[in-house]
Each structure stands twice: as C-alpha cells, then as structure tokens.
Design a protein around this motif. Structure first.
Motif: not given
Length: 356
Positions: A254-279
């Motif tokens: 992220v910091k490397r991107i910020r060196n080029h784009h100090p103001e551009t929004p960055i959206l970080l996404l959390g992990d997906r839940e595995f489909g078999d998490f119930v079991f």
C-alpha cells in the motif's frame, strides 16, 4: 456473401491499463517491461486476457467471431474452469434503458481458438451497442468479428463513432488486483467474472489484474500499478496470504502505491468465507485471523498518515447458503454475481465522495 472481418483492436480494447506502453502481444494485460521483471509463471498469468473486452455498435442480425489463442483449453490448471470461460468469447448487448443483457457466447472449436456465430438465433437487427468479452484463462493472439443483416454485410462501428450512451461514464477506471477469484476461476463464462459484472453494474471500466494462485503483493506489480491513474484501487489479496503475510506484505504494498498516488482511494477487502465452513470450523478461524490482521494493518496505515484508505469485511461475499461457490473457495457465476452486487454498493458512494 463473404462479410469483411474487423480486427477488434481497431475498435478499442478495454479493461486493459497502460494503453501507450509496448506489449509482447497486444492482448497481454501488462506491458512488456513489467512482464520481463516477473518470475515465469506469474508472467504467464498476466498474459491471459481476463477482463479484456471490446465495445462496438452494429445493426446486424448475425455477429460472427474468429479468434486464436496459444493455450489449449485442455491444459487448464483448474478443474472448475469451463472450456467456454477458459478459451471462449461472450457477447452482451445494451438495452434502451442502458442495462447490459446477455446476447450469446461461443466456446473454442479446438485448442487453437474458434470461429462461428455468437448468437444461436438471429438478432433483431436493431442498432445497439454490444460488448464482446475475451477468454479468461488464455493468451489471445488475434480476434476478429464480422456482422451481417439479411445476408448482406453490416457495418461495425467503434463506440465513439456510434450513438452516444448516456449511461456510461468516461471517467477513470477502477483497478482491481487480486487472486484467482478476481481472475475468474469458477465462473462458467468470460463475462461472469465478478470484476466484469462490476464493470457492467457501475458503467465504468474495471481493469482486472487477478492472478490465479498469486496476488502476494509483489513489488513489481505495485510499481506497475503506480503508473496507472485509476479512480479507485481495490485490493483483494487475503485468500493467498496467511495472517502473518498480511501483516508483513500489505503495508509495504500500500505504501508503495501511495508514493505514486497519495490521494487515490484504496479499498481493502477482507477474506471470503469458505462454503463448507458449517462442517469445517477451522475455515472460519482462518478467515477471522486474516480479517483481524487486515484490520491491524489498515489502522496502522491510517496512523501513519495513509489517507483515503477504506476497509470492508463481509460475512460472506458469495452468500451464506454455499450455493454461490464451486469448490468452497471460488465463486461460481451466482457467487460472482452476489460479490459484484455487494461491491457495487460499496464503491458507488466512494466514487461520489471522492468525485473520481
């Protein structure tokens, strides 16, 4: 009669960044200078045409395509990728209200590509805008289209030469970097990768930089992204990084991107839940640990004056019923639709707030 062929490159290839930089092949996603810095397997993945498409206008009742690839669909490294998604084409048409509707598709005729009509039935011949998606998991060597109406040749126009659309924005694209989920593994057609669905939902170009099995916050990729000028960066890297790797890799990326784009929004996404998490309860434990690491990273970056940084964690991007996944990890086309719908609702207010 023989209808003339139009090279899709003359119509303007979309979904591809760095338009003025040289490439080894015109359908490669990264410029040649960046590809040369990558280890061979990662370079191979960036040469696949995921997310690339061409828009055009025609009043045809038949649209035919022919294309060549250098990857045989039988060589797919994922058992969940259909030949159509791996090496085929898909066509969408724009309706009068500006929405995109599926219009046809064509799978490969053999290991080197294919040729044929994109729609199984005659189109209505109304002049409209069409969108042709290229294969998700193949390196495209060439692609041409032809159009006819009542047996005679029909004109094909680049979008800027056709009737203007009040629905599409001409503003800067969204740059979406991620794993095989972004790349499109698991969906059944090229246009169903959720990054492509997001493009249609937002009416804004999305640059798909999904790399199957990777997205490990490579320095070379960060430097390439730094030369883009997007409205928004979306980073979806948790599936291929452990919690400790999230802590060690994401801040520097992220910091490397910020060196080029100090103001551009960055959206970080959390992990997906595995489909078999119930079991398989350890699946949820893994997601919780990775998401917690991403929260730590985002808070530390904000304390370090990294502004316009956004974080989104979700119970399950593909839906909690497990019907949206093909293998517990990757979304099928239903899961990709759900993912794109959630992301569109997240991204629209970001675009409005930052007037990108």
């Amino acid at each position: 009669m023989n209808t003339p062929w139009t090279d899709v490159l003359t119509l303007g290839l979309r979904g591809r960044g760095w338009p003025t930089e040289a490439r080894d092949r015109p359908f490669d996603r990264l410029p040649a200078a960046d590809t040369a810095l990558l280890e061979p397997d990662l370079a191979r993945l960036t040469r696949q045409a995921a997310g690339l498409y061409v828009d055009f206008v025609t009043a045809a009742d038949t649209i035919t395509a022919r294309w060549r690839i250098d990857d045989a669909f039988a060589g797919s490294d994922s058992p969940y990728t259909t030949p159509l998604a791996f090496a085929g084409l898909e066509l969408y048409g724009m309706t009068a209200d500006g929405s995109w509707r599926w219009a046809g598709c064509l799978g490969p005729n053999g290991p080197a590509g294919g040729e044929g009509a994109l729609s199984r039935a005659r189109l209505d011949g109304v002049e409209r805008r069409y969108r042709l998606y290229l294969p998700l998991r193949s390196r495209v060597l060439s692609c041409e289209i032809s159009a006819s109406r009542d047996g005679d040749s029909a004109a094909i126009h680049a979008v800027q030469a056709g009737p203007p659309s009040p629905h599409e924005t001409r503003e800067r694209p969204v740059c979406y970097y991620g794993t095989s989920i972004v790349h499109g593994v698991g969906v059944d057609r090229p246009g169903m990768a959720h990054a492509s669905q997001l493009d249609r939902a937002l009416h804004r170009e999305v640059i798909n930089l999904g790399v199957a099995g990777r997205a490990r916050c490579e320095t070379e990729i960060a430097d390439a992204l730094g030369r883009l000028d997007p409205a928004l960066f979306v980073f979806d890297v948790l599936p291929n990084n452990s919690a400790d790797e999230v802590r060690s890799r994401v801040p520097a990326f992220v910091k490397r991107i910020r060196n080029h784009h100090p103001e551009t929004p960055i959206l970080l996404l959390g992990d997906r839940e595995f489909g078999d998490f119930v079991f398989c309860p350890e699946r949820s434990s893994t997601k919780i640990a990775k998401d917690a690491a991403l929260v730590e990273v985002s808070e530390a970056l904000r304390r370090d004056n990294c502004s316009h940084l956004f974080l989104s964690l979700h119970e399950n991007w593909f839906g909690r019923d497990a019907e949206g996944t093909v293998d517990a990890s990757h979304p099928n086309s239903l899961g990709a639709h759900r993912f794109a719908s959630v992301l569109a609702e997240l991204i629209r207010p970001l675009m409005q707030t930052h007037k990108s």
